[in-house]
Design an enzyme around this catalytic site. Structure first.
Site, PDB file in Angstrom:
ATOM      1  N   HIS A  19     -14.988  48.793  41.528  1.00 55.01           N
ATOM      2  CA  HIS A  19     -15.350  47.483  40.968  1.00 55.01           C
ATOM      3  C   HIS A  19     -16.914  47.943  40.197  1.00 55.01           C
ATOM      4  CE1 HIS A  19     -17.255  43.624  41.275  1.00 55.01           C
ATOM      5  NE2 HIS A  19     -16.343  43.240  40.389  1.00 55.01           N
ATOM      6  N   GLU A  51     -13.262  49.555  37.106  1.00 62.27           N
ATOM      7  CA  GLU A  51     -13.320  48.460  36.479  1.00 62.27           C
ATOM      8  C   GLU A  51     -14.630  48.045  35.965  1.00 62.27           C
ATOM      9  OE1 GLU A  51     -14.046  43.630  36.776  1.00 62.27           O
ATOM     10  OE2 GLU A  51     -15.286  45.600  37.463  1.00 62.27           O
ATOM     11  N   ASP A  78     -17.016  45.258  32.670  1.00 60.62           N
ATOM     12  CA  ASP A  78     -16.885  43.956  32.081  1.00 60.62           C
ATOM     13  C   ASP A  78     -17.490  44.124  30.606  1.00 60.62           C
ATOM     14  OD1 ASP A  78     -16.677  42.250  34.639  1.00 60.62           O
ATOM     15  OD2 ASP A  78     -18.440  43.647  35.170  1.00 60.62           O
ATOM     16  N   HIS A  84     -22.273  42.994  33.148  1.00 62.71           N
ATOM     17  CA  HIS A  84     -21.453  41.945  33.775  1.00 62.71           C
ATOM     18  C   HIS A  84     -21.957  40.483  33.534  1.00 62.71           C
ATOM     19  CE1 HIS A  84     -20.821  39.013  37.062  1.00 62.71           C
ATOM     20  NE2 HIS A  84     -19.502  39.645  37.247  1.00 62.71           N
ATOM     21  N   GLU A 140     -12.307  44.312  32.062  1.00 64.01           N
ATOM     22  CA  GLU A 140     -12.648  42.924  31.817  1.00 64.01           C
ATOM     23  C   GLU A 140     -13.231  42.440  30.659  1.00 64.01           C
ATOM     24  OE1 GLU A 140     -14.361  40.872  35.279  1.00 64.01           O
ATOM     25  OE2 GLU A 140     -14.399  39.082  34.009  1.00 64.01           O
TER      26      GLU A 140
HETATM   27  O1  G3P Z   1     -12.263  42.867  38.564  1.00 61.02           O
HETATM   28  C1  G3P Z   1     -12.532  41.562  39.469  1.00 61.02           C
HETATM   29  C2  G3P Z   1     -13.947  41.211  39.519  1.00 61.02           C
HETATM   30  O2  G3P Z   1     -14.522  41.954  38.446  1.00 61.02           O
HETATM   31  C3  G3P Z   1     -14.107  39.720  38.929  1.00 61.02           C
HETATM   32  O3  G3P Z   1     -15.221  39.285  39.126  1.00 61.02           O
HETATM   33  O4  G3P Z   1     -17.542  38.575  38.376  1.00 61.02           O
HETATM   34  O5  G3P Z   1     -17.119  40.741  39.500  1.00 61.02           O
HETATM   35  O6  G3P Z   1     -16.365  40.290  37.206  1.00 61.02           O
HETATM   36  P1  G3P Z   1     -16.515  39.694  38.470  1.00 61.02           P
HETATM   37 CA    CA Z   2     -15.573  42.266  36.367  1.00 59.00          CA
END
Ligand code: G3P
Ligand code: CA
Length: 291
Positions: free
Chosen positions: A41, A68, A70, A83, A151
């Protein structure tokens, strides 16, 4: 000929053939370790500054195949990996630009963001880490032979970002067959954004972040392949109900749950039957769920 070859391969591997696409099953995607897929993450963000190149290298060192991130957009239209929609938690923006509160990502140019230190907040040893552009990030993921759960963060702030991301993916070779079929999933908390992404590129796997009501799942399944809920919101019944619905690629919807950072929770969600676990500490989760 190509379709026949793909079908023959699929009959051996158990994959699913869609047109000429061969999509891996969840079990195949789990990779060599078996059990749920472990997804780092924001990279291995327990150990390195989130969403930096160092965080994906750290994930690679920990043998995490999936990372993962953002994606957001700067004032002058560059795609960057961060993020928060503001820069101040994870960079030294307040020091460099004290009069620019509230330090929104979308109010700064790519050149300004490139000057920021995105590492020292996490530890002195990370001083000098930068906010990567999507281009830089994709190159590093490729270099590490990793896979990407991307994401789109707060897409309502960035009109047209889905098409823009696709243009960048194409430039960097991420719309090639092997990437689309095996190495890329795009997710968002925004159903509208995922509907748009699916309309633009139906071959790309997509995921909805959240826990929709079971009765609404067929509606989501028209444009996503994954339902990715918080680990605090799910039960075995819910995971079963999601798996019972076929997604956009006619396969059972998959479930990747977040954010699980301890062994006990990892074992709990694995027992619920999730397909993937999104974690800041991929080593901890893998050790907890390995047979
Ligand atoms: O991938 C799941 C997670 O990233 C969603 O929440 O706030 O960490 O982007 P956040
Ligand atoms: Ca995320």
């Amino acid at each position: 000929m190509y379709v026949r070859a793909a079908a023959a391969l699929a009959s051996v591997t158990g994959s699913v053939v869609i047109g000429v696409l061969v999509l891996p099953t969840a079990a195949q995607a789990a990779g060599k370790h078996g059990g749920p897929v472990v997804i780092a993450h924001r990279g291995a963000s327990a150990y390195a500054p989130e969403n930096t190149l160092e965080a994906i290298d750290e994930a690679d060192d920990l043998d995490a195949t999936w990372v993962e991130n953002d994606v957001q957009r700067t004032k002058d239209g560059a795609l960057v990996i961060i993020h928060d929609t503001t820069l101040n938690r994870t960079t030294n923006v307040e020091e460099l630009y004290p009069d620019r509160a509230p330090w929104n990502v979308r109010d700064f140019t790519a050149r300004e963001i490139a000057k920021l230190d995105a590492g020292s907040w996490k530890g002195e040893e990370f001083t000098g880490e930068r906010v990567p552009t999507l281009h830089e990030y994709l190159r590093r993921v490729d270099h590490n032979h990793q896979k990407l759960l991307m994401e789109i963060k707060s897409p309502e702030l960035y009109p047209g970002i889905e098409a823009q991301i696709l243009r960048q993916l194409r430039k960097d070779g991420w719309l090639r067959y092997d990437h689309v079929t095996r190495r890329l999933v795009v997710q968002s908390f925004s159903a509208d954004s995922m509907r748009t992404m699916h309309e633009l590129r139906p071959d790309i796997k997509t995921g909805f972040l959240g826990t929709p009501a079971v009765t609404d799942l067929p509606e989501y399944a028209a444009f996503v392949d994954q339902i990715n809920p918080s680990n605090t919101t799910i039960s075995a019944d819910y995971v079963r109900a999601v798996h019972a619905v076929r997604g956009a690629h006619k396969e059972p919807l998959e479930v990747n749950t977040w954010t699980v950072n301890d062994a006990a929770t990892a074992q709990r969600v694995a027992a619920l039957g999730v397909d993937g676990i999104i974690t800041n500490a991929p080593d901890v989760v893998r050790e907890a769920v390995e047979d």
